[in-house]
Structures are given as structure tokens and as C-alpha cells.
Design a protein around this motif. Structure first.
Motif, PDB file in Angstrom:
ATOM      1  N   GLU A 250       0.761  -1.152   0.159  1.00  0.00           N
ATOM      2  CA  GLU A 250       0.048   0.177   0.072  1.00  0.00           C
ATOM      3  C   GLU A 250       0.805   1.251   0.117  1.00  0.00           C
ATOM      4  O   GLU A 250       0.306   2.176  -0.628  1.00  0.00           O
ATOM      5  CB  GLU A 250      -0.728   0.042   1.038  1.00  0.00           C
ATOM      6  CG  GLU A 250      -1.967  -1.280   1.229  1.00  0.00           C
ATOM      7  CD  GLU A 250      -2.682  -0.872   0.013  1.00  0.00           C
ATOM      8  OE1 GLU A 250      -2.997   0.030  -0.496  1.00  0.00           O
ATOM      9  OE2 GLU A 250      -3.365  -1.871  -0.411  1.00  0.00           O
ATOM     10  N   SER A 251       2.113   1.150   0.446  1.00  0.00           N
ATOM     11  CA  SER A 251       2.887   2.319   0.504  1.00  0.00           C
ATOM     12  C   SER A 251       3.654   2.735  -0.489  1.00  0.00           C
ATOM     13  O   SER A 251       3.992   3.929  -0.771  1.00  0.00           O
ATOM     14  CB  SER A 251       4.084   2.221   1.745  1.00  0.00           C
ATOM     15  OG  SER A 251       4.710   1.234   1.399  1.00  0.00           O
ATOM     16  N   ARG A 252       3.630   2.018  -1.767  1.00  0.00           N
ATOM     17  CA  ARG A 252       4.462   2.024  -2.931  1.00  0.00           C
ATOM     18  C   ARG A 252       3.415   2.092  -3.945  1.00  0.00           C
ATOM     19  O   ARG A 252       3.712   2.442  -4.986  1.00  0.00           O
ATOM     20  CB  ARG A 252       5.447   1.023  -3.356  1.00  0.00           C
ATOM     21  CG  ARG A 252       6.522   0.767  -2.223  1.00  0.00           C
ATOM     22  CD  ARG A 252       7.178   2.139  -1.787  1.00  0.00           C
ATOM     23  NE  ARG A 252       7.868   2.420  -3.232  1.00  0.00           N
ATOM     24  CZ  ARG A 252       8.925   2.161  -3.516  1.00  0.00           C
ATOM     25  NH1 ARG A 252       9.597   1.201  -2.675  1.00  0.00           N
ATOM     26  NH2 ARG A 252       9.658   2.569  -4.576  1.00  0.00           N
ATOM     27  N   VAL A 253       2.016   1.846  -3.693  1.00  0.00           N
ATOM     28  CA  VAL A 253       1.017   2.092  -5.012  1.00  0.00           C
ATOM     29  C   VAL A 253       1.175   3.525  -5.611  1.00  0.00           C
ATOM     30  O   VAL A 253       1.149   3.494  -6.625  1.00  0.00           O
ATOM     31  CB  VAL A 253      -0.090   1.569  -4.460  1.00  0.00           C
ATOM     32  CG1 VAL A 253      -1.214   1.843  -5.491  1.00  0.00           C
ATOM     33  CG2 VAL A 253      -0.358   0.315  -4.033  1.00  0.00           C
ATOM     34  N   GLN A 254       0.969   4.424  -4.726  1.00  0.00           N
ATOM     35  CA  GLN A 254       0.942   5.839  -5.580  1.00  0.00           C
ATOM     36  C   GLN A 254       2.258   6.006  -6.323  1.00  0.00           C
ATOM     37  O   GLN A 254       1.977   6.811  -7.458  1.00  0.00           O
ATOM     38  CB  GLN A 254       0.711   6.629  -4.197  1.00  0.00           C
ATOM     39  CG  GLN A 254       0.649   8.234  -4.935  1.00  0.00           C
ATOM     40  CD  GLN A 254       0.244   9.164  -3.532  1.00  0.00           C
ATOM     41  OE1 GLN A 254       0.451   8.889  -2.547  1.00  0.00           O
ATOM     42  NE2 GLN A 254       0.128  10.445  -4.090  1.00  0.00           N
ATOM     43  N   GLU A 255       3.261   5.701  -5.919  1.00  0.00           N
ATOM     44  CA  GLU A 255       4.690   5.930  -6.619  1.00  0.00           C
ATOM     45  C   GLU A 255       4.769   5.156  -7.932  1.00  0.00           C
ATOM     46  O   GLU A 255       5.056   5.664  -9.013  1.00  0.00           O
ATOM     47  CB  GLU A 255       5.941   5.706  -5.513  1.00  0.00           C
ATOM     48  CG  GLU A 255       5.805   6.701  -4.516  1.00  0.00           C
ATOM     49  CD  GLU A 255       7.143   6.107  -3.641  1.00  0.00           C
ATOM     50  OE1 GLU A 255       7.644   5.105  -3.972  1.00  0.00           O
ATOM     51  OE2 GLU A 255       7.478   6.744  -2.621  1.00  0.00           O
ATOM     52  N   GLU A 256       4.237   3.971  -7.777  1.00  0.00           N
ATOM     53  CA  GLU A 256       4.251   3.178  -8.940  1.00  0.00           C
ATOM     54  C   GLU A 256       3.262   3.615  -9.968  1.00  0.00           C
ATOM     55  O   GLU A 256       3.561   3.582 -11.220  1.00  0.00           O
ATOM     56  CB  GLU A 256       3.720   1.705  -8.697  1.00  0.00           C
ATOM     57  CG  GLU A 256       4.982   0.898  -7.891  1.00  0.00           C
ATOM     58  CD  GLU A 256       4.637  -0.483  -7.293  1.00  0.00           C
ATOM     59  OE1 GLU A 256       3.407  -0.790  -7.552  1.00  0.00           O
ATOM     60  OE2 GLU A 256       5.293  -1.078  -6.720  1.00  0.00           O
ATOM     61  N   GLU A 257       2.100   4.092  -9.769  1.00  0.00           N
ATOM     62  CA  GLU A 257       1.043   4.502 -10.642  1.00  0.00           C
ATOM     63  C   GLU A 257       1.648   5.904 -11.202  1.00  0.00           C
ATOM     64  O   GLU A 257       1.483   6.079 -12.271  1.00  0.00           O
ATOM     65  CB  GLU A 257      -0.327   4.919  -9.941  1.00  0.00           C
ATOM     66  CG  GLU A 257      -0.791   3.542  -9.444  1.00  0.00           C
ATOM     67  CD  GLU A 257      -2.121   3.701  -8.916  1.00  0.00           C
ATOM     68  OE1 GLU A 257      -2.603   4.952  -8.435  1.00  0.00           O
ATOM     69  OE2 GLU A 257      -2.845   2.849  -8.373  1.00  0.00           O
ATOM     70  N   GLU A 258       2.178   6.666 -10.287  1.00  0.00           N
ATOM     71  CA  GLU A 258       2.850   8.188 -10.806  1.00  0.00           C
ATOM     72  C   GLU A 258       3.876   7.554 -11.892  1.00  0.00           C
ATOM     73  O   GLU A 258       4.083   8.145 -12.912  1.00  0.00           O
ATOM     74  CB  GLU A 258       3.183   8.751  -9.594  1.00  0.00           C
ATOM     75  CG  GLU A 258       4.167  10.230 -10.201  1.00  0.00           C
ATOM     76  CD  GLU A 258       4.813  10.905  -9.004  1.00  0.00           C
ATOM     77  OE1 GLU A 258       5.206  11.798  -9.385  1.00  0.00           O
ATOM     78  OE2 GLU A 258       4.496  10.533  -8.027  1.00  0.00           O
ATOM     79  N   LYS A 261       2.365   6.762 -15.149  1.00  0.00           N
ATOM     80  CA  LYS A 261       1.675   7.610 -15.639  1.00  0.00           C
ATOM     81  C   LYS A 261       2.572   8.658 -16.496  1.00  0.00           C
ATOM     82  O   LYS A 261       2.408   8.906 -17.593  1.00  0.00           O
ATOM     83  CB  LYS A 261       0.962   8.679 -14.708  1.00  0.00           C
ATOM     84  CG  LYS A 261       0.058   9.832 -15.217  1.00  0.00           C
ATOM     85  CD  LYS A 261      -0.589  10.677 -14.307  1.00  0.00           C
ATOM     86  CE  LYS A 261      -1.287  11.863 -15.049  1.00  0.00           C
ATOM     87  NZ  LYS A 261      -2.125  12.396 -13.717  1.00  0.00           N
TER      88      LYS A 261
END
Length: 420
Positions: A250-258, A261
């Protein structure tokens, strides 16, 4: 007035002379070295070392290295013999002044020749790059012309085959028509003869037989059972939303999606507002195609052509990190160390946020920038980049060995470093 250095040391062989001049705490960037075949000067304010050589040397084959608090000058003798002294022993000030002036003139001529040589080399490189682009355009034009010729030949052959089929069909239709007319005439003559002979009974039998055969055929058609229609239905398929092969954190999902993108946006950005790029072919305006060409040039050892291909791709799209990282590798091969540092830094800026998908690319860019720093003798900066790469790939034995070697150089355990 400068202070003359007297605590220098020198050794010699039959073919070489080695001079060690202590720097006395001066920084490497503040050391000025002037060398000709008869005169040596090392100036690092407020200290000055000069030598009016005992015998002339080959200045083109001589070298000077600055590092670790000492200047090491290696002079190639023109005549293989032992010198009695390092410098000429004369007190004639006019003679010394004349030698200094001649040395300064020779040094200025050497600098002018080197400047002219660099200008000619740059002109040659531009000419070669232009010839290479023209060659690629000619090859592309020839390839397109070959495709056009092949398509034209194919169309011509298909047209000829179609005309032949039309002619054969027309001939077959004419033959069928002629045979039908002959059959009709034969049948008409037969009917006329039958009428004349009074064979009406035979004709009635034939008619009855035909009617009976037709009735049997109709019955068979009615008895044929048609298959039932096939059943219809929907198949539901579900897919996992994960893109990265690692486990969900959960802590790396946002970075991976960024990161995903940014990669998607980078592939859709195209800087086509350059007038000189409008004349390029469609393939030549594709950064991926240019990157493959640059990779092939690099593999074949043609680093200058690889730099040209990567540079054109960067002008088209500046958001692809691999273009800057690969061009940095080419600059390392060409000894353009400052440019290698710039390209590596740009690649690292684009490789954000740091995720497992770009870890290998970040490690390569860090090693290339660290290698450039070390070759510029900026070992502290180079150590930071090697440690960053080692943090990404801690089990890489070659990387561990290079990092330890840089530490040893900083600590002074190696006198003559040559980190690659």
C-alpha cells in the motif's frame, strides 16, 4: 615576486627523465604547467618551478600528471644518453631570457595548432554526421522506391491475370451459347420428326416419368431434418489490476502509478516545432527508432554516430530517461566527462519516483556519473554515486570492488588512481 621551488627531485633512464615537484598544499585547479622541448615551468602561486633543460626532449611524447600533492613530469629524451645535469649551468641572464621567450612562442604556436586541430575535428564531425543522415535518407528513399516497384509489379500481374480470366469466361460463355443453340436445333428437329411419325405416346411417357422424378425429389427435400440452432451465452473474464510483478504494498502504490503515468505521457510527447525536423522522414521522427539506431552504433563502437542519433531523439522527446543515460555512456567513451555528468544527472531526474521498475536504470545512470566524477578526480562525488548504485544492487561484486577502490583512493592508499 614568486618563490622558487628548490626541493624538487628528478631521476632518469637512458630514454626518460622524471621530475617530481611538490605542490605545497596548492589545489590541482590552480596549477599552471608550461612545457616545450627545452623549457619547463610549473607555477602555483606563490611558488614557481622552472627548468632550462640540459638537452632537448620530445615534447609531444612527454606527459605531466597532477595529483596527491605532487606534479609528476615525464620527459621523453630525443637522444638515448645519460644527462650530467637536469638544467643547463649558466649565469647568462640574456641567454635564459632568450630561452624563455622562445619557449613561450613555441607554446603559443602549439596552442594555436591545437585550437585549429579541434576546429577541424569539429568540422569533420559535423560533416560526417550530415553525410550519415544523408546516407540514411538515401537508403530510406531507395527502400520506399523498391516497395513501390514491387507493389506496381504485383498490381500489373494481378491485372493481367484478371484480364486473362475475363477472356476465358467470355470464350466459355460463347461456347455454352453455341452448344445451347445446337442442342435446341437438334431437339427441335427431333420433335418435328416425332410429330410427323405420330409418336405422341412416347412423349407422354417421358412427361410422366419427369413428373414422377420431380415428385420424388420434392418428397426427399421435405424429409430432410435441419439441425437445431446453437445455444448462446456470455463468458465473464476478470483481470488483476496489478501492473508491477512485485507483491502489493500500500505504501508504494501511489509511486508506482505515478511512474507508469509519467512513462505513458513520455511516449506521447513529440517536440515537432523545429523547422529543420519537418523535412525528416516519418521513421526518423520516431525517438524509439532513433534509440535503436544509436544502440546499434554503440555496439559497433561508432560512439559519435550514436551520440548524433540520441541527440536527435532527445530533440524530439526530452522525457525518455534511456536517451540521456545512453548518451552519457557514449560521452564516457569519447572522454567528454562534463557532458556525461550532465546527461546522467538528467536521466536521474527523469527516473522519479524511485520504484522497482526503474531501479536498474537508476543504478546504471549513477555508475556512469560516478565514473565521470572519478575520471575528473572528484572522488568524493563519485563515491556518493557508487554508493547509491550499490544500495540498489548490494550483491554486485564488481560494484562493491569499485566502491572500495574509490574509498582507498580518498584515504590515500593508492598513489596513481585510474578509476574507469
Amino acid at each position: 615576486m614568486p618563490l622558487l621551488v628548490t626541493d624538487y627531485s628528478w631521476t632518469q633512464t637512458d630514454s626518460m627523465v622524471y621530475i617530481n615537484v611538490p605542490l605545497k598544499g596548492a589545489k590541482v585547479g590552480k596549477v599552471d604547467i608550461l612545457s616545450t622541448d627545452e623549457y619547463i615551468k610549473v607555477h602555483y602561486p606563490p611558488y614557481l618551478f622552472e627548468a632550462l633543460l640540459f638537452e632537448p626532449v620530445d615534447d609531444d611524447r612527454s606527459t605531466a600528471k597532477v595529483g596527491n600533492g605532487v606534479v609528476v613530469i615525464s620527459l621523453q629524451k630525443r637522444n638515448n644518453k645519460v644527462w650530467d645535469h637536469l638544467m643547463i649551468t649558466t649565469s647568462d641572464k640574456e641567454r635564459k631570457k632568450e630561452i624563455r621567450q622562445q619557449a613561450l612562442l613555441k607554446y603559443q604556436e602549439k596552442l594555436s595548432a591545437e585550437s585549429q586541430s579541434r576546429a577541424e575535428k569539429k568540422h569533420t564531425e559535423k560533416k560526417y554526421a550530415l553525410e550519415t543522415m544523408m546516407k540514411l535518407e538515401n537508403e530510406e528513399r531507395e527502400s520506399i522506391q523498391k516497395m513501390k516497384d514491387a507493389e506496381r509489379d504485383k498490381t500489373t500481374a494481378e491485372l493481367a491475370a484478371w484480364q486473362l480470366r475475363q477472356k476465358q469466361q467470355a470464350e466459355e460463355e460463347v461456347q455454352v451459347k453455341v452448344q445451347s443453340q445446337r442442342a435446341y436445333q437438334t431437339k427441335t428437329k427431333a420433335n418435328t420428326k416425332n410429330k410427323e411419325r405420330g409418336c405422341s405416346e412416347h412423349l407422354n411417357n417421358i412427361l410422366c416419368l419427369d413428373q414422377r422424378n420431380q415428385n420424388e425429389t420434392n418428397c426427399k427435400k421435405k424429409q430432410v431434418d435441419l439441425p437445431a440452432p446453437r445455444l448462446t451465452g456470455n463468458i465473464h473474464v476478470t483481470f488483476t489490476p496489478r501492473v508491477f510483478p512485485t507483491a502489493l504494498r500500500e505504501s508504494r502504490v501511489q509511486e508506482e502509478e505515478e511512474w507508469l503515468k509519467k512513462q505513458a505521457e513520455a511516449r506521447h510527447v513529440l517536440n515537432a516545432d523545429f523547422e529543420e525536423l519537418n523535412d525528416l522522414k516519418k521513421e526518423h521522427r520516431n525517438p524509439d527508432w532513433l534509440k535503436e539506431k544509436g544502440d546499434k552504433y554503440f555496439t559497433n563502437g561508432d560512439y559519435l554516430s550514436a551520440v548524433n542519433a540520441y541527440s536527435l531523439a532527445i530533440r524530439l522527446n526530452r522525457n525518455i530517461p534511456a536517451l540521456f543515460s545512453n548518451r552519457a555512456a557514449c560521452h564516457l567513451k569519447l572522454r567528454n566527462l562534463h557532458k556525461a555528468i550532465e546527461d546522467s544527472s538528467q536521466a536521474l531526474n527523469l527516473l522519479t519516483p524511485p520504484v522497482p521498475a526503474n531501479a536498474a536504470a537508476r543504478a546504471r545512470a549513477s555508475v556512469r556519473r560516478g565514473s565521470a566524477f572519478c575520471q575528473l578526480q572528484l572522488y568524493a562525488e563519485g563515491l556518493q554515486d557508487y554508493q547509491a548504485a550499490l544500495k540498489i544492487d548490494p550483491h554486485n561484486e564488481a560494484l562493491q570492488a569499485d566502491t572500495q577502490r574509490i574509498r582507498d583512493i580518498i584515504q590515500g592508499s593508492e598513489a596513481n588512481p585510474d578509476t574507469q
